[in-house]
Design an enzyme around this catalytic site. Structure first.
Site, PDB file in Angstrom:
ATOM      1  N   MET A 188       3.869 117.961  14.351  1.00  0.00           N
ATOM      2  CA  MET A 188       4.217 119.375  14.210  1.00  0.00           C
ATOM      3  C   MET A 188       4.112 119.822  12.750  1.00  0.00           C
ATOM      4  SD  MET A 188       7.473 119.429  16.790  1.00  0.00           S
ATOM      5  CE  MET A 188       7.895 121.167  16.574  1.00  0.00           C
ATOM      6  N   ALA A 189       4.586 118.975  11.841  1.00  0.00           N
ATOM      7  CA  ALA A 189       4.554 119.328  10.419  1.00  0.00           C
ATOM      8  C   ALA A 189       3.127 119.415   9.895  1.00  0.00           C
ATOM      9  CB  ALA A 189       5.366 118.313   9.613  1.00  0.00           C
ATOM     10  N   LYS A 190       2.286 118.454  10.289  1.00  0.00           N
ATOM     11  CA  LYS A 190       0.887 118.488   9.843  1.00  0.00           C
ATOM     12  C   LYS A 190       0.134 119.666  10.476  1.00  0.00           C
ATOM     13  CE  LYS A 190      -0.004 115.363   6.762  1.00  0.00           C
ATOM     14  NZ  LYS A 190      -0.172 115.852   5.383  1.00  0.00           N
ATOM     15  N   ARG A 210      -2.880 104.548  -3.599  1.00  0.00           N
ATOM     16  CA  ARG A 210      -3.554 104.847  -2.348  1.00  0.00           C
ATOM     17  C   ARG A 210      -4.477 106.062  -2.461  1.00  0.00           C
ATOM     18  NH1 ARG A 210      -0.982 102.251   1.919  1.00  0.00           N
ATOM     19  NH2 ARG A 210      -0.810 104.049   3.294  1.00  0.00           N
ATOM     20  N   ASP A 257      -4.568 115.691   8.757  1.00  0.00           N
ATOM     21  CA  ASP A 257      -4.636 114.538   9.654  1.00  0.00           C
ATOM     22  C   ASP A 257      -5.432 114.974  10.869  1.00  0.00           C
ATOM     23  OD1 ASP A 257      -3.899 112.533  11.701  1.00  0.00           O
ATOM     24  OD2 ASP A 257      -2.405 111.886  10.236  1.00  0.00           O
ATOM     25  N   TYR A 279       6.110 114.585  12.877  1.00  0.00           N
ATOM     26  CA  TYR A 279       4.969 114.487  11.958  1.00  0.00           C
ATOM     27  C   TYR A 279       3.809 115.345  12.455  1.00  0.00           C
ATOM     28  CZ  TYR A 279       0.881 112.537   9.578  1.00  0.00           C
ATOM     29  OH  TYR A 279      -0.279 112.396   8.864  1.00  0.00           O
TER      30      TYR A 279
END
Length: 260
Positions: free
Chosen positions: A163-165, A18, A147, A161
């Site tokens: 919050m983490a990004k 990918r 992102d 997700y």
């Protein structure tokens, strides 16, 4: 010294397939020696490495590791040693490895938090710190795959997700200030540049896919190569640090809050 012994070295986490594989191939085309990191995709990583080594001998290596190695000093030290031993130096670190799946409220647990924050926030920071002396020695750079939803436009149902990004995005900006002027730090934020695999826990139904394409000004889903192109630009952009490039076909301009 022969040319292939002096070529710069790039490590891309999660690069067996990918977007990660596209970055590896693009860098290899620019005469980089490449370290292909993987966890569960060893056969794909080895196949990619074999292809690249056929094009240019001794130019690609595979490193197998769970990114939880960052939680233990001995394991992290061994991972760093394996990275540097591969080619004797490191010029570019690309944080691409990422877990991505929904965590709707009332279903959230600690395991999901730990897994999503590990790959999307903690490992990028701790790896950057552990590899910093080698990057400084080469006046290298760090690039994070982010992102478009990590900044004010959250995916509905993906709180952890998101919050983490968002944390990883702030890492890019924080380290850009802290590591200047020797090491540059930037980010690339994909929109819909590759759809999740149809048989994975991330799969999207066809109706949702069509509505996503309709919402993109350029009216098409991007390609992994579009991301790789921007990553290569940032590697070479010697006066750019702390920047995040959206590579999303204009989607972030039209995205409604809460919509996928």
């Amino acid at each position: 010294m022969t040319d292939h012994n002096t070529a710069p070295v790039i490590l891309v986490t999660g690069s067996a397939k990918r977007i990660g594989a596209a970055i590896v191939k693009a860098a290899h085309c620019q005469n980089y020696r490449v370290i292909i990191h993987c966890h569960n995709s060893q056969s794909e990583a080895q196949k990619l490495s074999d292809e690249l080594n056929q094009l240019r001998p001794h130019s690609a290596k595979v490193l197998l590791a769970d990114l939880s190695v960052i939680n233990t000093k001995d394991r992290l030290d061994a991972f760093v040693k394996a990275i540097i031993t591969s080619f004797g130096q490191l010029d570019v670190l690309i944080h691409n490895a990422s877990r991505f799946y929904p965590t709707p409220i009332n279903s959230i647990d600690n395991e999901q938090w730990d897994e999503l924050f590990l790959t999307n926030a903690k490992a990028p920071l701790m790896l950057s710190q552990a590899l910093l002396p080698y990057l400084q020695a080469q006046q290298g750079c760090i690039i994070s795959l982010l992102d478009i939803h990590a900044h004010d436009k959250p995916f509905k149902g993906y709180s952890i997700y998101n919050m983490a990004k968002a944390a990883q995005r702030m890492m890019v900006q924080s380290l850009a200030v802290e590591l200047a002027p020797v090491v540059r730090v930037n980010g690339v934020a994909p929109g819909v540049n590759i759809l999740p695999e149809t048989n994975s826990d991330q799969a999207l139904d066809p109706g949702l896919q069509n509505s996503i394409v309709d919402s993109i000004p350029l009216q098409r889903i991007g390609k992994p190569e579009d991301i790789a192109h921007s990553v290569l630009y940032l590697i070479q952009a010697s006066y750019v640090t702390g920047q995040i490039i959206d590579v999303d076909g204009g989607r972030s301009l039209t995205l409604a809050g809460g919509k996928y």
